[in-house]
Each structure stands twice: as structure tokens, then as C-alpha cells.
Design a protein around this motif. Structure first.
Motif, PDB file in Angstrom:
ATOM      1  N   ARG A 100       0.827  -0.869  -0.692  1.00 62.07           N
ATOM      2  CA  ARG A 100       0.265   0.013  -0.053  1.00 62.07           C
ATOM      3  C   ARG A 100       1.139   1.244   0.009  1.00 62.07           C
ATOM      4  O   ARG A 100       0.497   2.634  -1.010  1.00 62.07           O
ATOM      5  CB  ARG A 100      -0.392   0.045   1.506  1.00 62.07           C
ATOM      6  CG  ARG A 100      -1.968   1.106   1.150  1.00 62.07           C
ATOM      7  CD  ARG A 100      -2.466   1.712   2.490  1.00 62.07           C
ATOM      8  NE  ARG A 100      -1.608   2.540   3.505  1.00 62.07           N
ATOM      9  CZ  ARG A 100      -0.959   1.692   4.831  1.00 62.07           C
ATOM     10  NH1 ARG A 100      -1.449   0.827   5.254  1.00 62.07           N
ATOM     11  NH2 ARG A 100       0.016   2.580   5.061  1.00 62.07           N
ATOM     12  N   GLN A 101       2.039   1.250   0.723  1.00 68.29           N
ATOM     13  CA  GLN A 101       2.875   2.313   0.535  1.00 68.29           C
ATOM     14  C   GLN A 101       3.452   2.606  -0.705  1.00 68.29           C
ATOM     15  O   GLN A 101       4.737   3.712  -0.572  1.00 68.29           O
ATOM     16  CB  GLN A 101       3.756   2.361   1.944  1.00 68.29           C
ATOM     17  CG  GLN A 101       2.814   2.070   3.637  1.00 68.29           C
ATOM     18  CD  GLN A 101       3.279   1.894   4.684  1.00 68.29           C
ATOM     19  OE1 GLN A 101       4.905   2.543   5.158  1.00 68.29           O
ATOM     20  NE2 GLN A 101       3.515   0.708   5.248  1.00 68.29           N
ATOM     21  N   GLY A 102       3.456   1.436  -1.515  1.00 64.37           N
ATOM     22  CA  GLY A 102       4.489   2.247  -2.970  1.00 64.37           C
ATOM     23  C   GLY A 102       3.280   2.713  -3.420  1.00 64.37           C
ATOM     24  O   GLY A 102       3.035   3.521  -4.036  1.00 64.37           O
ATOM     25  N   GLY A 107      -9.657   1.888   6.945  1.00 64.76           N
ATOM     26  CA  GLY A 107      -8.386   1.491   8.235  1.00 64.76           C
ATOM     27  C   GLY A 107      -8.821   3.112   9.518  1.00 64.76           C
ATOM     28  O   GLY A 107      -9.353   4.029   8.642  1.00 64.76           O
ATOM     29  N   LYS A 108      -8.641   2.820  10.591  1.00 63.76           N
ATOM     30  CA  LYS A 108      -8.955   4.278  11.041  1.00 63.76           C
ATOM     31  C   LYS A 108      -7.421   4.886  11.998  1.00 63.76           C
ATOM     32  O   LYS A 108      -7.660   6.073  12.095  1.00 63.76           O
ATOM     33  CB  LYS A 108      -9.800   4.138  12.665  1.00 63.76           C
ATOM     34  CG  LYS A 108     -11.329   3.282  12.556  1.00 63.76           C
ATOM     35  CD  LYS A 108     -12.070   3.469  13.523  1.00 63.76           C
ATOM     36  CE  LYS A 108     -13.727   3.419  13.076  1.00 63.76           C
ATOM     37  NZ  LYS A 108     -14.000   2.081  11.872  1.00 63.76           N
ATOM     38  N   ASP A 137      -3.776  -0.825  10.133  1.00 62.49           N
ATOM     39  CA  ASP A 137      -5.540  -1.748   9.685  1.00 62.49           C
ATOM     40  C   ASP A 137      -5.903  -1.446   8.225  1.00 62.49           C
ATOM     41  O   ASP A 137      -6.864  -1.483   8.568  1.00 62.49           O
ATOM     42  CB  ASP A 137      -6.342  -1.237  11.090  1.00 62.49           C
ATOM     43  CG  ASP A 137      -6.773   0.159  11.609  1.00 62.49           C
ATOM     44  OD1 ASP A 137      -5.709   0.757  10.670  1.00 62.49           O
ATOM     45  OD2 ASP A 137      -7.620   0.441  11.898  1.00 62.49           O
ATOM     46  N   SER A 138      -4.403  -0.489   7.736  1.00 62.42           N
ATOM     47  CA  SER A 138      -5.269  -0.062   6.350  1.00 62.42           C
ATOM     48  C   SER A 138      -4.764  -0.869   5.918  1.00 62.42           C
ATOM     49  O   SER A 138      -3.493  -1.202   4.956  1.00 62.42           O
ATOM     50  CB  SER A 138      -4.645   1.547   5.816  1.00 62.42           C
ATOM     51  OG  SER A 138      -5.467   1.806   4.759  1.00 62.42           O
ATOM     52  N   ILE A 139      -5.267  -2.264   5.207  1.00 55.98           N
ATOM     53  CA  ILE A 139      -5.129  -3.374   5.147  1.00 55.98           C
ATOM     54  C   ILE A 139      -5.788  -3.998   3.793  1.00 55.98           C
ATOM     55  O   ILE A 139      -7.116  -4.457   4.065  1.00 55.98           O
ATOM     56  CB  ILE A 139      -4.772  -4.249   6.070  1.00 55.98           C
ATOM     57  CG1 ILE A 139      -5.993  -4.778   7.029  1.00 55.98           C
ATOM     58  CG2 ILE A 139      -3.063  -3.867   6.854  1.00 55.98           C
ATOM     59  CD1 ILE A 139      -5.510  -6.296   7.715  1.00 55.98           C
ATOM     60  N   ALA A 140      -5.277  -5.326   3.155  1.00 55.16           N
ATOM     61  CA  ALA A 140      -6.458  -5.601   2.210  1.00 55.16           C
ATOM     62  C   ALA A 140      -7.463  -6.633   2.970  1.00 55.16           C
ATOM     63  O   ALA A 140      -6.143  -7.729   3.265  1.00 55.16           O
ATOM     64  CB  ALA A 140      -5.709  -6.031   0.906  1.00 55.16           C
TER      65      ALA A 140
END
Ligand code: ADP
Ligand code: DP6
Ligand code: CO
Length: 361
Positions: free
Chosen positions: A160-162, A180-181, A187-190
Motif C-alpha cells: 500500500r505504501q508503494g 482503517g481508522k 489497520d489499512s490492509i487488504a
């Protein structure tokens, strides 16, 4: 350090498919960590037609990190490549190959440099999510060579950071990126909603309207939309949350009617946000609009959706047919309305939705 002794080269190769969002990600709440303003849902595509293949080599003789994309050297100095390299190096483990006399300790990875070569088997930066396949593959292959054992959720958070959409390409099948929060993005995941065996009747046809590089990258386009489009806020807060729930239900129940309606509506709203941006962004062109009309008229005349369409940040149409029979009819119609001699479409890519369970070879 033991790892620096000798002139060895260690290599790993991975392949990752691209994915096409049926509920779109468009807008970040945190630019550096790439945290989105809404959840999104995608279908992972067939890697034989749309994937990135990346080889990573490591050697004590490499003085710096370098990367080649489709045969041309590109700079790794951008924050996104650096974030992926840093996060994978942090999780690297001991590696030993007795036969080759290679013994790399965890801490050695910080000093060892990588050479990366990646190829996309489909147009790059043309709105077919090359950044998704590319960064998922980069993270996966770096993780493989550095003996990283983290689970897929964690790998998705690094991909995600890419590029935001890359987190969804870590899995096959139907995938949801949970916004995510937390401020640190952990928690910002797939998550995989259903694996690649689910709803296997679907056939995806991509009508390549243009394989040229788009003028406005997704990154800068969505930055402008966040800053200037009032519709984006409404979409993220009011429209997408209920659409995501309905889409999850449609996928679970193989409910093509609901799936198609939601997919088309979400693509159209994403492009409406682009028009609502100042200055407006035009990703679709006349040919894209003609494809939408063709599908809308057909769906209307049958009384129930036959095909869903969705367009990413580019003019190329991703068409999802309910089964092989409708896919064949769709191809017939496309060939009739867009005859090859008119050159409106440069090619078709036809594929199952996904044959890979996850990123990798
Ligand atoms: P797209 O619609 O194709 O995703 P983007 O504008 O989102 O277009 O991203 C294009 C960028 O993604 C490229 O300029 C490059 O930085 C990166 N990218 C594309 N393919 C790869 C790859 N195979 N490996 C690493 N990065 C890639
Ligand atoms: C329209 O993931 O390419 O394809 O996070 O800035 O790299 P960055 O953007 P990117 O954006 C994809 C936008 C989209 C919709 C989607 O894939 O959800
Ligand atoms: Co992209």
C-alpha cells in the motif's frame, strides 16, 4: 560481515497480477502513508494477460540500489520505493545457503544492495493498474529474497505504501481494502473476500482504447480531487460505505444484477468526481463513452444486466461478462461497432478473472 565475503549473487523472481476496482479508491487522507478516504473492492485479474514480473538480485558487489522498469533504468529515490525497501529490510531474516557458501545475518540486509528488474505484460501507466501489479510484485519478491515471513495482511500494508491499489493485488479473487481508522495505517490492509475459485463463470474482457501513458497520474489526479471536489467528500462519506456492503453481498451471492449495477454506478461516479475536480480531469474519451452506451443499451434491451463496465484512471474499458456465452456475444458486438480497420480499439485482452491464489510464481 560474512555476507560480504565472496562474489555471489542471490536472485528471486515473482509475478503479481493487476486488479481492477469495482468500488473505486480515489482520494487519500494521508499522502505519505497512502491511507484512503474510503474502502474499495476489486477483482484480481488473470496474470497471463495482465501482470508484473519482477526479479530482485542481491550481491555484496552492488554499490547501490538500482531498478529497471520494462528495460529502462528508473530512479528509486522516490518515497514510495524507499518505503517498500525500508519496510521489507526491517522484517528481513537470516538466510543461509550452505552449498553456495552464503550466510546472511538479519542485520546484513541493511548494507546489502539490490538490483531490481521488472516487466509488465500490459501497458504501463495507461489506466490498467500497472502500479498495483508493480508494487505488489516488488514487495512480494523483496520479501521472498530477504526471507520475510510476515502474513499477507502485513505485506498488503507495505505494498500500500508503494501504491494504494497494490495492497489488493497481494490476494487473488475478490479483495477489499479496508481504509482503517488508525493514524499509523496499521489497520489499512487488504482482506480476501472470496478466493479465485469463487464465481468462476465471470469473464473479463479489456478493450484497449489507448495504451499511451496517461497525462494525469492517479496520484496527482486524486490529490487535485481531494483538494477541490465537493463531490469526493460526499461520495466517500455517504455513498461508498453502503455500496461496499451491497457489493460484498452481491459477490457472496453471485448476484450479477446487483454486482453490475453497483460496478457501473461506481465507475461513473468516480469519473464524475474527476469532472468535478478543478481543473477537470478527463480520463475517458469518445470511444470509452461509446462503449458505455453500447453496454447500457444492451443491458436495457435485455431487461437485466448482461455485462458490467468499469474504467480506471484511463480510457480503457474493463468489461465483466456474466459467463462465456455473454462474453462471446460481447466480443461480437465490440467487433461490429469497433471494426479493427477503424483503429478505435488497439486490442482486446480476454481472461478469467484470476488464476493465481496470491502474488508469486
Ligand atoms: P496505472 O494506471 O498503470 O496504475 P499509475 O499512474 O497509477 O498508472 O502508476 C504508474 C507508475 O507505477 C509508474 O510510473 C511506475 O512508477 C509504477 N510502476 C508501474 N509498473 C511497475 C512495476 N512493474 N514495478 C514497479 N513500479 C511500477
Ligand atoms: C482509479 O493506486 O494508482 O485505479 O495510491 O497514488 O499510487 P496511488 O494511486 P493508484 O490509484 C488507483 C485509482 C483507481 C481506482 C482503484 O484502483 O481503486
Ligand atoms: Co495505479
Amino acid at each position: 560481515m560474512a555476507a560480504a565475503e565472496g562474489q555471489w549473487v542471490l536472485m528471486a523472481t515473482g509475478r503479481s497480477p493487476t486488479n481492477i476496482a469495482v468500488i473505486k479508491y480515489w482520494g487519500k487522507r494521508d499522502e505519505a502513508l497512502i491511507l484512503p478516504v474510503n474502502d474499495s473492492i476489486s477483482v484480481t485479474l488473470d496474470p497471463d494477460h495482465l501482470s508484473a514480473t519482477t526479479t530482485v538480485a542481491v550481491s555484496p558487489s552492488f554499490p547501490s540500489d538500482r531498478m529497471w522498469l520494462n528495460g529502462k533504468e528508473i530512479s528509486l529515490s522516490g518515497g514510495r520505493f524507499q518505503s517498500c525497501l525500508r519496510e521489507i529490510r526491517k522484517r528481513a531474516r537470516d538466510f543461509e545457503d550452505e552449498k553456495k557458501g552464503i550466510n546472511i545475518k538479519k542485520e546484513d540486509w541493511e548494507e546489502l544492495h539490490v538490483h531490481i528488474a521488472s516487466y509488465n505484460n500490459f501497458p504501463t501507466a495507461a489506466g490498467l493498474a500497472s502500479s498495483a501489479a508493480g508494487f505488489a510484485c516488488l514487495v512480494f519478491t523483496l520479501g521472498k529474497i530477504m526471507n520475510v515471513k510476515e502474513d499477507y495482511g502485513e505485506l498488503s500494508s507495505i505494498a500500500r505504501q508503494g501504491s494504494g491499489s497494490a495492497c489488493r493485488s497481494i490476494y487473488g479473487g475478490f479483495v477489499k481494502w479496508c481504509m482503517g481508522k488508525k493514524d499509523d495505517g496499521s489497520d489499512s490492509i487488504a482482506v480476501q473476500l472470496a478466493d479465485e475459485t469463487h464465481w468462476n463463470d465471470l469473464v473479463i474482457i479489456i478493450a484497449v482504447v489507448s495504451s499511451k501513458q496517461k497525462e494525469t497520474s492517479s496520484t496527482s489526479g486524486m490529490r487535485d480531487s481531494v483538494e477541490t471536489s465537493p463531490l469526493l467528500q460526499y461520495r466517500a462519506q455517504t455513498v461508498v460505505p453502503s455500496r461496499v456492503l451491497k457489493m460484498e453481498e452481491a459477490i457472496k451471492n453471485h448476484d450479477f444484477e446487483s454486482f453490475a449495477k453497483l460496478t457501473c454506478a461506481d465507475s461513473n461516479q468516480f469519473h464524475a468526481v474527476c469532472l468535478d475536480t478543478s481543473p477537470p480531469i478527463f480520463y475517458m474519451n469518445d470511444t470509452s463513452h461509446r462503449i458505455i452506451s453500447l453496454v447500457e443499451k444492451w443491458n436495457h434491451s435485455e431487461g437485466t444486466p448482461q455485462v458490467a463496465y468499469t474504467f480506471d484512471a484511463g480510457p480503457n474499458a474493463v468489461l465483466i461478462a456474466q459467463n462465456r456465452k455473454t462474453a462471446a456475444l460481447l466480443l461480437q458486438k465490440l467487433l461490429y461497432y469497433f471494426p479493427p480497420e477503424d483503429k478505435d480499439l488497439s486490442s482486446y485482452l480476454v481472461g478469467d478473472k484470476s488464476i493465481l491464489g496470491d502474488a508469486g510464481l
